[in-house]
Design an enzyme around this catalytic site. Structure first.
Site, PDB file in Angstrom:
ATOM      1  N   THR A  12       2.032  21.044 -32.527  1.00 44.55           N
ATOM      2  CA  THR A  12       3.225  21.764 -32.998  1.00 44.55           C
ATOM      3  C   THR A  12       3.543  23.014 -32.174  1.00 44.55           C
ATOM      4  O   THR A  12       4.616  23.594 -32.327  1.00 44.55           O
ATOM      5  CB  THR A  12       3.032  22.185 -34.470  1.00 44.55           C
ATOM      6  N   CYS A 148      -2.698  29.156 -16.608  1.00 46.88           N
ATOM      7  CA  CYS A 148      -1.378  28.857 -16.040  1.00 46.88           C
ATOM      8  C   CYS A 148      -1.062  29.631 -14.752  1.00 46.88           C
ATOM      9  O   CYS A 148      -0.293  29.145 -13.918  1.00 46.88           O
ATOM     10  CB  CYS A 148      -0.300  29.089 -17.091  1.00 46.88           C
ATOM     11  N   ARG A 233       3.855  40.842 -17.440  1.00 47.65           N
ATOM     12  CA  ARG A 233       4.768  39.972 -18.195  1.00 47.65           C
ATOM     13  C   ARG A 233       6.193  40.446 -17.892  1.00 47.65           C
ATOM     14  O   ARG A 233       6.468  41.648 -17.964  1.00 47.65           O
ATOM     15  CB  ARG A 233       4.475  40.067 -19.692  1.00 47.65           C
ATOM     16  N   HIS A 240       5.714  31.133 -13.580  1.00 45.98           N
ATOM     17  CA  HIS A 240       4.889  32.282 -13.206  1.00 45.98           C
ATOM     18  C   HIS A 240       4.938  32.459 -11.681  1.00 45.98           C
ATOM     19  O   HIS A 240       4.721  31.493 -10.929  1.00 45.98           O
ATOM     20  CB  HIS A 240       3.429  32.055 -13.606  1.00 45.98           C
ATOM     21  N   THR A 326       4.208  26.057 -18.303  1.00 45.87           N
ATOM     22  CA  THR A 326       3.842  25.136 -19.388  1.00 45.87           C
ATOM     23  C   THR A 326       3.772  23.681 -18.911  1.00 45.87           C
ATOM     24  O   THR A 326       3.361  22.807 -19.671  1.00 45.87           O
ATOM     25  CB  THR A 326       4.774  25.243 -20.612  1.00 45.87           C
TER      26      THR A 326
END
Ligand code: NAP
Length: 348
Positions: A12, A148, A233, A240, A326
């Site tokens: 989820t 990542c 960030r 990235h 992702t």
């Protein structure tokens, strides 16, 4: 060929949704079982999770109910996008019960008996599974993919191993999707740069040595490259960026380095794995690339784009690398790992 049923732990979440999207039309794997926390258990997926990707939700979201993360209920192959805190207990329980856990979480990446895999870079590290099973008595296994940002940096550095990687100074500019949902509050990140991401610098400074290291007698000898990282960030949705300065033992020209980057290929390309991009690293000529908006989605998000290779007055050479956090940095990386494992007989 009949598709192999697979499960998704943490289905989820942000990365879980990428798994579901990428697996829906996968030629070898079929999402058949979705699991998450007790909050979601028993609910239809579309009721338990709000679909947050820009693609249409796949039909599985209407059809499948969310189960709890209980070993033995799902298929043998499960992808894990669990919160790291709970993965620490859940993933070994699944491996002990005979599941092959292809994990995206940080919990076991640095475990000496667990492969930390980039199929183009260290496919031979899958042999660690034999040691893992011997030491722990598992009939299943755990295989991990890197952090990542690490995957972007390691893929950009791997082609340069023949020149002798000595030291690397890297500053990352990381997208907000890397923080999951809801992630960083909008008032913190809009029009702003946050100069710290908890735990991230340690991962970037340690994971590449394991990935770039050599396997010898059932153990990885870490690569001696020394890495210093700053992580930030930034208000970018996906992708990235890593600004890399490096010292190489030999003194190749920028042309030699560019040739090494562009000609780099690995097992996924040799084996034509379904998620393999034609080339894992693409060099972009333009002085203002790579950029997340234009380059993160290249080849379905599985390619690392490098540009701006030039002399560095302090360290020798510098360049910019970018990857989709992702996809190549999470779900896509794990799926490529599973494809290699399938092709090389580790799922039998
Ligand atoms: P997320 O959106 O917060 O999702 C976490 C998932 O874990 C949800 O499915 C959640 O289920 C489940 N979960 C939480 N507590 C649980 C429990 N007690 N038992 C069973 N399931 C539980 O996180 P994410 O961003 O997708 O990240 C997932 C993992 O991937 C993390 O370990 C993260 O560090 C790693 N990662 C993320 C990225 C990225 O770019 N986002 C990149 C690389 C690696 P419920 O919905 O039921 O709460």
């Amino acid at each position: 060929m009949e598709r192999i049923d697979v499960g998704i732990l943490g289905a989820t979440g942000t990365v879980g949704q990428q798994f579901l999207r990428l697996l829906t039309n996968h030629p070898w794997f079929k999402p058949a079982w979705l699991a998450a926390s007790e909050r979601s258990e028993g609910r239809l997926y579309r009721e338990a999770a709000t679909w947050r990707l820009s693609t249409v939700p796949p039909p599985e979201t209407e059809r499948l109910r969310v189960d709890s993360c209980t070993p033995g209920r799902g298929p043998r192959l499960v992808f894990s996008a669990l919160d790291a805190g709970v993965a620490q207990e859940i993933e070994p329980a699944f491996a002990a019960a005979g599941h092959i856990v292809v994990s995206n979480t940080r919990s076991f990446r640095m475990d000496p008996a667990v492969p930390l895999l980039i199929p183009e870079v260290n496919p031979d590290h899958l042999e660690l599974i034999t040691r893992q099973r011997g030491e722990r008595g598992w009939t299943g296994a755990i295989v991990t993919n890197p952090n990542c940002s690490t995957v972007v940096i390691a893929l950009a550095l791997a082609p340069l191993r023949p020149f002798g990687l000595k030291s690397v100074l890297v500053t990352t500019l990381q997208a907000v999707s890397g923080a999951g949902y809801p992630g960083v509050p909008s008032l913190d990140i809009l029009g702003n740069v946050i100069p710290a991401i908890g735990g991230e610098e340690e991962k970037i400074e340690s994971e590449p040595q394991k990935i770039l290291g050599a396997l010898s007698n059932g153990a990885v000898l870490p690569h001696p490259v020394v890495i210093s990282a700053h992580t930030t960030r930034v208000p970018v949705v996906d992708g990235h960026t890593a600004m890399i300065s490096m010292t190489l033992e030999t003194q190749p020209t920028a042309g030699d380095v560019r040739h090494a980057l562009e000609s780099f290929r690995g097992r996924p390309q040799e084996l034509f794995l379904p998620s393999a991009p034609p080339a894992p690293v693409v060099y972009h000529e333009s002085p203002d690339r790579p950029q997340p908006r234009f380059d993160a989605e290249r080849d379905g998000g599985m390619t690392v784009t490098v540009g701006r290779l030039r002399p560095c007055r302090l360290m020798g050479l510098k360049m910019v690398a970018l990857g989709h956090n992702t996809v190549r940095g999470a779900a896509g990386a794990a799926i490529l790992n599973a494809e290699l494992m399938h092709k090389e007989g580790w799922l039998d």
